[in-house]
Write a protein that holds these residues in place. Structure first.
Motif, PDB file in Angstrom:
ATOM      1  N   VAL A 288     -32.917  47.382  48.019  1.00 27.88           N
ATOM      2  CA  VAL A 288     -31.914  46.781  49.119  1.00 27.88           C
ATOM      3  C   VAL A 288     -31.488  48.057  49.788  1.00 27.88           C
ATOM      4  N   HIS A 289     -31.100  47.850  50.984  1.00 28.43           N
ATOM      5  CA  HIS A 289     -30.518  48.683  52.021  1.00 28.43           C
ATOM      6  C   HIS A 289     -28.826  48.775  51.932  1.00 28.43           C
ATOM      7  N   ARG A 290     -28.507  49.734  51.120  1.00 32.38           N
ATOM      8  CA  ARG A 290     -27.088  49.998  50.961  1.00 32.38           C
ATOM      9  C   ARG A 290     -26.575  51.526  50.863  1.00 32.38           C
ATOM     10  N   ARG A 291     -25.355  51.534  50.799  1.00 29.11           N
ATOM     11  CA  ARG A 291     -25.232  53.198  50.819  1.00 29.11           C
ATOM     12  C   ARG A 291     -25.416  53.499  49.443  1.00 29.11           C
ATOM     13  N   PRO A 292     -25.928  54.787  49.214  1.00 28.77           N
ATOM     14  CA  PRO A 292     -26.128  55.142  47.959  1.00 28.77           C
ATOM     15  C   PRO A 292     -25.239  55.792  47.000  1.00 28.77           C
ATOM     16  N   LEU A 293     -25.037  56.019  45.938  1.00 33.61           N
ATOM     17  CA  LEU A 293     -24.011  56.615  45.219  1.00 33.61           C
ATOM     18  C   LEU A 293     -24.311  58.073  45.055  1.00 33.61           C
ATOM     19  N   PRO A 294     -23.448  58.920  46.013  1.00 32.85           N
ATOM     20  CA  PRO A 294     -23.753  60.213  46.011  1.00 32.85           C
ATOM     21  C   PRO A 294     -23.760  61.063  44.722  1.00 32.85           C
ATOM     22  N   PRO A 295     -24.329  62.109  44.521  1.00 32.92           N
ATOM     23  CA  PRO A 295     -24.391  62.915  43.386  1.00 32.92           C
ATOM     24  C   PRO A 295     -22.890  63.423  42.959  1.00 32.92           C
ATOM     25  N   GLY A 296     -22.707  63.528  41.763  1.00 33.02           N
ATOM     26  CA  GLY A 296     -21.390  63.821  41.413  1.00 33.02           C
ATOM     27  C   GLY A 296     -21.604  64.130  39.794  1.00 33.02           C
ATOM     28  N   GLY A 297     -20.535  64.607  39.108  1.00 33.93           N
ATOM     29  CA  GLY A 297     -20.479  64.953  37.621  1.00 33.93           C
ATOM     30  C   GLY A 297     -19.406  64.442  37.172  1.00 33.93           C
ATOM     31  N   GLY A 298     -19.428  64.472  35.812  1.00 37.06           N
ATOM     32  CA  GLY A 298     -18.331  64.195  35.192  1.00 37.06           C
ATOM     33  C   GLY A 298     -18.309  62.927  34.478  1.00 37.06           C
ATOM     34  N   ARG A 299     -17.362  62.411  33.564  1.00 37.41           N
ATOM     35  CA  ARG A 299     -17.247  61.099  33.065  1.00 37.41           C
ATOM     36  C   ARG A 299     -17.313  59.845  33.952  1.00 37.41           C
ATOM     37  N   ARG A 300     -16.368  60.066  34.587  1.00 36.28           N
ATOM     38  CA  ARG A 300     -16.168  59.086  35.808  1.00 36.28           C
ATOM     39  C   ARG A 300     -17.676  58.695  36.434  1.00 36.28           C
ATOM     40  N   GLN A 301     -18.291  59.758  36.929  1.00 43.52           N
ATOM     41  CA  GLN A 301     -19.604  59.478  37.648  1.00 43.52           C
ATOM     42  C   GLN A 301     -20.398  58.926  36.799  1.00 43.52           C
ATOM     43  N   LEU A 302     -20.700  58.947  35.509  1.00 39.18           N
ATOM     44  CA  LEU A 302     -21.425  58.575  34.653  1.00 39.18           C
ATOM     45  C   LEU A 302     -20.921  56.830  34.408  1.00 39.18           C
ATOM     46  N   ASP A 303     -19.712  56.641  34.331  1.00 38.89           N
ATOM     47  CA  ASP A 303     -19.287  55.182  34.388  1.00 38.89           C
ATOM     48  C   ASP A 303     -19.647  54.615  35.560  1.00 38.89           C
ATOM     49  N   ARG A 304     -19.475  55.161  36.905  1.00 38.71           N
ATOM     50  CA  ARG A 304     -19.976  54.496  37.891  1.00 38.71           C
ATOM     51  C   ARG A 304     -21.305  53.981  38.098  1.00 38.71           C
ATOM     52  N   ILE A 305     -22.354  55.216  37.363  1.00 32.20           N
ATOM     53  CA  ILE A 305     -23.923  54.978  37.675  1.00 32.20           C
ATOM     54  C   ILE A 305     -23.943  53.835  36.730  1.00 32.20           C
ATOM     55  N   ARG A 306     -23.526  53.638  35.434  1.00 29.82           N
ATOM     56  CA  ARG A 306     -23.778  52.591  34.546  1.00 29.82           C
ATOM     57  C   ARG A 306     -23.364  51.332  35.157  1.00 29.82           C
TER      58      ARG A 306
END
Length: 427
Positions: A288-306
């Motif tokens: 799909v053509h949508r805005r990617p999730l930018p690189p980040g760190g921490g537990r919140r970033q892992l929750d966003r990725i999942r």
């Protein structure tokens, strides 16, 4: 919530009992046998009494509070009826899982536990109920099937080591870089220069090289840095282990893991390992053509990725990308795909030619092909040959490919050790 019509029927047992009572009364009256007529009074009166006590309100059933992850889902089925009991039927994946008679006493909450290997949006279970009147003399119309959709997050599996990009970034992190700094291993011993800290003075080397202390020597270390990784999921394909379902006419069975399920678990596992090491991770989708999730760190970033991985699914006809998505400079790219067509392989090769380290993760499940006919076997053989040629071309383009279904932690650890042996690679 769903409810049935306020219509209750006599059960066959009551109808049979009333019929037998009437027959005995008639026979007793005709034959002049009072004892035979008396035998028919009890079932007749019992049937009439139970029928008069039948409920009149509709039965209601709801499914609420679903939660859980891949492997086990838990929800609560609430049944509301004026009858003393209800027959609860739970279905999952198009087949009946369990059917049970539960005592309600007006309202009853029944926990429903469903085991599944699938991830992403799905129904916990399809539940319907049928009320049972006092004495089992009446039953209601079954309710319409009701369910509740839940977003099943992918689980993770532990990984040993992961390959790193050839160039690390940042002034902090968990990986030892090539530039001087603090926190890493010994880089060299150098004469004291402006900017060096006095606590770095190595007095033993100074005493050996300059006994008169005309020059001081300091120990310099390598700096610690972080890696930047971008996980790219190819959501255009969601195929199961049965090749007959690849045409899209038949959905994969609910007990079969699909390629997108494997991709979600693989990407979540890689993200958890990198975030745990202090690295920054981003997420993109080729489908799909949508805005990617930018690189980040921490537990919140892992929750966003999942959460984003759980929402990843095929959306209509995939569009052709004219150019690969933009990536941060020096990032390593993990491409999770079945590589059943050329687009994912083409994009991965372009990233590699742009200087990124690219790891292709093959998420095609183990195929079940014993039941295929001669024509299906020939078609599958052609697809396999084209796919093997595509993976060989990726290897020629210096894209490292691992298979997720065959001990991925071993293969990824091997790539990590091989990357450390390369000249100029990050340690």
């Amino acid at each position: 919530m769903t409810r049935s019509a306020a219509l209750w029927h006599r059960t066959r047992t009551v109808v049979g009992g009333v019929t037998a009572g009437v027959v005995l009364l008639v026979l007793g009256a005709v034959a002049g046998r009072a004892d035979v007529a008396v035998l028919g009074v009890a079932p007749l009166l019992a049937g009439v009494w139970d029928w008069r006590r039948r409920p009149t309100e509709p039965v209601e059933v709801t499914v609420a509070r679903p939660h859980g992850s891949a492997g086990e889902l838990t929800a609560v089925a609430e049944v509301v009826t004026t009858g003393p009991a209800a027959v609860l039927t739970v279905r999952h994946g198009g087949r009946a899982v369990v059917q049970a008679l539960v005592r309600t006493d007006g309202r009853r909450e029944v926990p429903v536990v469903v085991r599944t290997v699938r991830t992403g949006p799905q129904d916990v279970a399809v539940v319907d109920a049928q009320g049972v009147g006092p004495g089992g003399a009446s039953v209601s119309e079954p309710t319409d099937p009701t369910s509740r959709e839940v977003l099943v997050l992918p689980d993770t599996r532990p990984l040993r080591e992961l390959p790193l990009p050839p160039r690390l970034r940042g002034l902090t992190g968990a990986h030892e870089s090539r530039r001087p700094g603090e926190g890493g291993g010994l880089r060299d011993v150098h004469p004291l220069a402006p900017g060096d800290r006095l606590r770095r003075i190595d007095w033993r080397v100074t005493a050996r090289r300059a006994p008169d202390l005309h020059e001081l020597y300091v120990r310099r270390e390598h700096a610690l840095a972080e890696a930047v990784a971008v996980l790219v999921v190819d959501s255009r394909d969601d195929v199961g282990p049965d090749p007959l379902t690849w045409r899209g006419e038949t959905a994969p069975r609910s007990q079969d893991v699909t390629s997108l399920d494997l991709a979600r678990v693989a990407a979540a596992s890689v993200a958890e390992h990198l975030v745990g090491a202090g690295d920054r991770v981003g997420l993109d989708d080729l489908g799909v053509h949508r805005r990617p999730l930018p690189p980040g760190g921490g537990r919140r970033q892992l929750d966003r990725i999942r959460h984003a991985l759980a929402l990843t699914r095929p959306e209509g006809e995939p569009s052709l990308r004219l150019r690969p998505p933009q990536l941060p400079s020096g990032a390593i790219v993990y491409v999770f795909s079945t590589f059943l067509d050329d687009q994912a392989a083409h994009v991965a090769a372009q990233w590699r030619r742009g200087g990124h380290r690219v790891v292709g993760v093959d998420v095609l499940p183990t195929l079940h092909d014993r039941h295929l006919g001669p024509r299906e076997e020939l078609a599958l053989q052609i697809v396999r040959i084209a796919r093997e040629d595509r993976l060989a071309a990726l290897a020629d383009a210096d894209v490292e490919v691992v298979t997720w279904r065959d001990a991925p932690e071993v293969a990824l650890a091997g790539l990590a050790r091989r990357g450390r042996r390369r000249a100029g690679a990050a340690r």
